[in-house]
Design a protein around this motif. Structure first.
Motif, PDB file in Angstrom:
ATOM      1  N   GLY A 139       0.807  13.666  10.013  1.00 31.28           N
ATOM      2  CA  GLY A 139      -0.469  13.762  10.702  1.00 31.28           C
ATOM      3  C   GLY A 139      -0.435  14.567  11.981  1.00 31.28           C
ATOM      4  N   LYS A 140       0.737  14.747  12.561  1.00 27.62           N
ATOM      5  CA  LYS A 140       0.831  15.486  13.821  1.00 27.62           C
ATOM      6  C   LYS A 140       1.042  16.982  13.605  1.00 27.62           C
ATOM      7  N   THR A 141       1.855  17.326  12.635  1.00 29.32           N
ATOM      8  CA  THR A 141       2.188  18.731  12.396  1.00 29.32           C
ATOM      9  C   THR A 141       1.475  19.337  11.198  1.00 29.32           C
ATOM     10  N   GLY A 142       1.021  18.509  10.247  1.00 26.44           N
ATOM     11  CA  GLY A 142       0.414  19.023   9.029  1.00 26.44           C
ATOM     12  C   GLY A 142       1.414  19.462   7.982  1.00 26.44           C
ATOM     13  N   LYS A 391     -11.126  -0.191   5.991  1.00 28.35           N
ATOM     14  CA  LYS A 391      -9.803  -0.746   5.729  1.00 28.35           C
ATOM     15  C   LYS A 391      -8.904  -0.511   6.932  1.00 28.35           C
ATOM     16  N   LEU A 392      -7.917  -1.383   7.096  1.00 30.47           N
ATOM     17  CA  LEU A 392      -7.028  -1.331   8.244  1.00 30.47           C
ATOM     18  C   LEU A 392      -6.144  -0.088   8.186  1.00 30.47           C
ATOM     19  N   GLY A 393      -6.094   0.631   9.298  1.00 32.09           N
ATOM     20  CA  GLY A 393      -5.215   1.784   9.420  1.00 32.09           C
ATOM     21  C   GLY A 393      -5.862   3.122   9.178  1.00 32.09           C
ATOM     22  N   SER A 404     -17.492  21.578 -10.190  1.00 29.12           N
ATOM     23  CA  SER A 404     -16.344  22.469 -10.389  1.00 29.12           C
ATOM     24  C   SER A 404     -15.106  21.994  -9.626  1.00 29.12           C
ATOM     25  N   ALA A 405     -15.281  21.427  -8.445  1.00 23.25           N
ATOM     26  CA  ALA A 405     -14.138  20.967  -7.646  1.00 23.25           C
ATOM     27  C   ALA A 405     -13.709  19.560  -8.000  1.00 23.25           C
ATOM     28  N   GLY A 406     -14.623  18.730  -8.509  1.00 23.96           N
ATOM     29  CA  GLY A 406     -14.311  17.346  -8.813  1.00 23.96           C
ATOM     30  C   GLY A 406     -14.313  16.488  -7.556  1.00 23.96           C
ATOM     31  N   PRO A 407     -14.100  15.190  -7.693  1.00 21.89           N
ATOM     32  CA  PRO A 407     -14.031  14.322  -6.513  1.00 21.89           C
ATOM     33  C   PRO A 407     -12.815  14.659  -5.651  1.00 21.89           C
ATOM     34  N   CYS A 408     -13.055  14.889  -4.369  1.00 23.51           N
ATOM     35  CA  CYS A 408     -11.995  15.252  -3.426  1.00 23.51           C
ATOM     36  C   CYS A 408     -12.040  14.313  -2.225  1.00 23.51           C
ATOM     37  N   LEU A 409     -10.914  14.233  -1.526  1.00 23.61           N
ATOM     38  CA  LEU A 409     -10.833  13.334  -0.371  1.00 23.61           C
ATOM     39  C   LEU A 409      -9.678  13.750   0.524  1.00 23.61           C
ATOM     40  N   VAL A 410      -9.940  13.693   1.838  1.00 28.89           N
ATOM     41  CA  VAL A 410      -8.901  13.839   2.858  1.00 28.89           C
ATOM     42  C   VAL A 410      -8.948  12.577   3.706  1.00 28.89           C
ATOM     43  N   ALA A 411      -7.843  11.827   3.741  1.00 32.22           N
ATOM     44  CA  ALA A 411      -7.781  10.553   4.454  1.00 32.22           C
ATOM     45  C   ALA A 411      -6.745  10.638   5.560  1.00 32.22           C
ATOM     46  N   SER A 412      -7.049  10.001   6.668  1.00 30.14           N
ATOM     47  CA  SER A 412      -6.134   9.903   7.804  1.00 30.14           C
ATOM     48  C   SER A 412      -5.717   8.447   7.947  1.00 30.14           C
ATOM     49  N   TYR A 413      -4.393   8.208   7.934  1.00 32.19           N
ATOM     50  CA  TYR A 413      -3.878   6.837   7.962  1.00 32.19           C
ATOM     51  C   TYR A 413      -2.757   6.724   8.980  1.00 32.19           C
ATOM     52  N   THR A 414      -2.777   5.629   9.745  1.00 31.23           N
ATOM     53  CA  THR A 414      -1.730   5.321  10.719  1.00 31.23           C
ATOM     54  C   THR A 414      -1.088   3.993  10.340  1.00 31.23           C
ATOM     55  N   CYS A 415       0.221   4.009  10.088  1.00 29.57           N
ATOM     56  CA  CYS A 415       0.943   2.793   9.693  1.00 29.57           C
ATOM     57  C   CYS A 415       1.022   1.843  10.877  1.00 29.57           C
ATOM     58  N   SER A 416       0.667   0.578  10.649  1.00 28.05           N
ATOM     59  CA  SER A 416       0.658  -0.408  11.726  1.00 28.05           C
ATOM     60  C   SER A 416       2.060  -0.852  12.131  1.00 28.05           C
ATOM     61  N   ILE A 417       3.048  -0.658  11.256  1.00 29.89           N
ATOM     62  CA  ILE A 417       4.421  -1.097  11.542  1.00 29.89           C
ATOM     63  C   ILE A 417       5.194  -0.019  12.285  1.00 29.89           C
ATOM     64  N   THR A 418       5.253   1.166  11.700  1.00 30.33           N
ATOM     65  CA  THR A 418       6.039   2.250  12.289  1.00 30.33           C
ATOM     66  C   THR A 418       5.233   3.169  13.187  1.00 30.33           C
ATOM     67  N   LYS A 419       3.896   3.042  13.182  1.00 24.44           N
ATOM     68  CA  LYS A 419       3.008   3.894  13.980  1.00 24.44           C
ATOM     69  C   LYS A 419       3.080   5.361  13.559  1.00 24.44           C
ATOM     70  N   ASP A 420       3.474   5.609  12.328  1.00 22.38           N
ATOM     71  CA  ASP A 420       3.510   6.973  11.802  1.00 22.38           C
ATOM     72  C   ASP A 420       2.128   7.357  11.287  1.00 22.38           C
ATOM     73  N   SER A 440      -4.732   4.456  -1.524  1.00 18.38           N
ATOM     74  CA  SER A 440      -4.005   3.252  -1.129  1.00 18.38           C
ATOM     75  C   SER A 440      -2.609   3.221  -1.743  1.00 18.38           C
ATOM     76  N   LYS A 441      -2.484   3.671  -2.999  1.00 20.25           N
ATOM     77  CA  LYS A 441      -1.171   3.719  -3.641  1.00 20.25           C
ATOM     78  C   LYS A 441      -0.245   4.714  -2.942  1.00 20.25           C
ATOM     79  N   LEU A 442      -0.776   5.896  -2.659  1.00 13.76           N
ATOM     80  CA  LEU A 442       0.050   6.928  -2.056  1.00 13.76           C
ATOM     81  C   LEU A 442       0.484   6.566  -0.643  1.00 13.76           C
ATOM     82  N   LYS A 443      -0.388   5.954   0.122  1.00 18.19           N
ATOM     83  CA  LYS A 443      -0.011   5.615   1.506  1.00 18.19           C
ATOM     84  C   LYS A 443       1.046   4.503   1.505  1.00 18.19           C
ATOM     85  N   ALA A 444       0.931   3.519   0.594  1.00 12.94           N
ATOM     86  CA  ALA A 444       1.946   2.469   0.523  1.00 12.94           C
ATOM     87  C   ALA A 444       3.287   3.036   0.070  1.00 12.94           C
ATOM     88  N   TRP A 445       3.252   3.932  -0.919  1.00 20.63           N
ATOM     89  CA  TRP A 445       4.491   4.537  -1.417  1.00 20.63           C
ATOM     90  C   TRP A 445       5.136   5.427  -0.360  1.00 20.63           C
TER      91      TRP A 445
END
Length: 485
Positions: A139-142, A391-393, A404-420, A440-445
């Motif tokens: 999230g900081k550098t991309g 949702k939390l985080g 043509s593009a389909g459903p798209c999404l850009v999500a920003s998430y901050t882990c509550s444990i590591t603060k990443d 949710s699956k990708l952020k947990a993984w």
């Protein structure tokens, strides 16, 4: 331990069996030998000394056991390997495509960190995701940490509004506009734009701050068109267009000394007529917005994306993200744009807003056109289409969908444990509802994998990059392949 794994008679003993026998205690080995010899009647009863006392029997059994173990019948292969002065050579194994055969030098050079690295990357497989392209970035550098087809060029629908919002904020700062006091009047063309809308009415006056919320929360195409048209006109009026290509001069009219380069990027000397098309390296030659002031805003968008952010595979030809084959980007470029945009406090504050209400402002010429009448403001209320904000985080970012593009999404998430801080991009998911579950699956993984990598202290020393290690190239390949599982 199974008795069939040991052979005491000496007919087919191997060094491995002898080592296993030596590890057993004397008592267990003796009892085992007695049972085996008695059951199979391998020796004559006279040799065993039947009728004597137990001490004599045990002594004779020990001698018998020592003889059988110390003098096994050697086969052709064991006799060859056990000759004095002969060193056992490793077997010639066929070379593998993924890993080379292990020898003594490789074992010595391969340290513990490299082993932990391979185990860490292969232990946690990525979850199943229906999206055509996805990426998990820092999230900081991309920088993309994990992904699949993150460099594939695709239409991105309303995710274009991320760069539109950033461009408006940067232009407002450059032109010294106050976001919360500068008023823009809604034009008739902007109010008629289709698709997802903020339901703007022609003639209403709103601040830039209100229009940015109408752009990002309900994904208003009318707000994007209005902002692009307004700031494009200001860019043209101030003469600060980006990358305008001057037409080639006629050689008959100019001398050889006054000749100029064909692709000279300087300020335009064209008339103020907005119906005149221009050529620029930041505007597509088949652009849908050749005419009007929006083309100048698009050139500013592409200049920011390519020159300031460093997007190599993106080209923006729309202020709102409606179906446009020239308005394309990649998941990796969207990660860079999102990380760059979130550094702006105004941008991050807008994207994390769940609900916004505002009232129309009084036009400057209202009293002159309507003498003696009171101004009655109308209310605008918008809800954010990003359900992850509840949702939390999660603190952003943007949704989008077109056929043509389909459903798209850009999500920003901050882990509550590591603060990443992570940015998760999904392009062309199976459905609109699949986006929320897959994020949710990708952020947990991603959080679990990064915690495991940090816990193993692999990032502190890049031992897998050392040229001395024969596994340096292999580990770098593992790192690149694991990211694209």
């Amino acid at each position: 331990m199974d008795s069939s794994s040991f052979i005491i008679t000496g007919k087919s003993s191997t060094p491995l069996q002898l080592e296993q026998m030596s590890t057993l205690e004397n008592t267990y080995a003796t009892l085992f030998a007695i049972k085996q010899i008695k059951s199979k009647s391998l020796l004559d009863p006279r040799v065993l000394g039947v009728g004597e006392d137990d001490q004599g029997l045990s002594k004779k059994m020990e001698k018998c056991l020592q003889k059988t173990i110390s003098k096994p019948k050697r086969t052709r292969r064991t006799s060859f390997l056990l000759k004095e002065g002969h060193k056992r050579m490793p077997r010639d194994r066929p070379s593998s495509k993924r890993f080379p055969p292990l020898d003594d030098k490789a074992k010595d050079s391969m340290n513990k960190r490299e082993i932990i690295l391979m185990k860490t990357l292969l232990d946690i497989p990525p979850p199943f995701v229906t999206s055509r392209c996805w990426a998990v970035a820092n999230g900081k550098t991309g920088k993309v940490l994990f992904g699949r087809l993150e460099n594939e060029v695709r239409e991105i629908a309303s995710l274009t509004k991320i760069l539109v919002c950033l461009t408006v904020i940067k232009l407002s700062i450059k032109m010294s506009f106050n976001l919360k006091t500068t008023i823009i009047q809604v034009t008739e063309d902007a109010s008629m734009v289709g698709g997802t809308s903020a339901k703007l009415k022609s003639g209403d006056c709103l601040t830039i701050w209100d229009l940015l919320h109408g752009l990002m929360l309900p994904s208003g195409n009318d707000c994007g068109y209005l902002l692009a048209e307004h700031f494009g006109h200001l860019l043209k009026k101030s003469g600060e267009e980006k990358g305008i290509i001057k037409p080639k001069n006629d050689p008959k009219e100019t001398s050889s000394e006054d000749t100029t380069v064909e692709l000279d990027t300087t300020e335009s000397k064209e008339s103020d007529d907005d119906e005149c098309p221009v050529m620029s390296k930041y505007l597509h030659r088949f652009s849908c917005f050749k005419y009007g002031y929006i083309k100048y805003f698009l050139m500013e968008m592409n200049y920011i994306a390519k020159e300031e952010i460093g997007c190599k595979n993106s080209f923006f030809d729309s202020p709102h993200g409606l179906m446009n084959r020239w308005n394309t980007s990649t998941a990796s470029d969207l990660a860079k744009i999102s990380a760059y945009s979130l550094k702006n406090k105004n941008f991050s504050k807008i994207t994390k807003t769940k609900r916004y209400k505002c009232y129309t402002k009084k036009p400057h010429d209202f009293d002159e056109e309507n003498p003696g009448e009171e101004f009655k403001p109308s209310l605008y209320s918008w809800d954010n289409t990003n359900k992850l904000l509840w949702k939390l985080g999660f603190d952003g970012l943007k949704t989008g969908i077109t056929p043509s593009a389909g459903p798209c999404l850009v999500a920003s998430y901050t882990c509550s444990i590591t603060k990443d801080h992570y940015i998760i991009i999904l392009l062309n998911s199976k459905s609109m509802e699949h986006r929320w579950n897959e994020v949710s699956k990708l952020k947990a993984w991603a959080c679990a994998r990064m915690r495991k990598i940090k816990h193993s202290n692999i990032l502190q020393e890049n031992s897998f990059r050392e040229k001395k290690s024969p596994f340096a190239s292999i580990n770098s390949k593992i790192l690149t392949k694991i990211k694209h599982l």
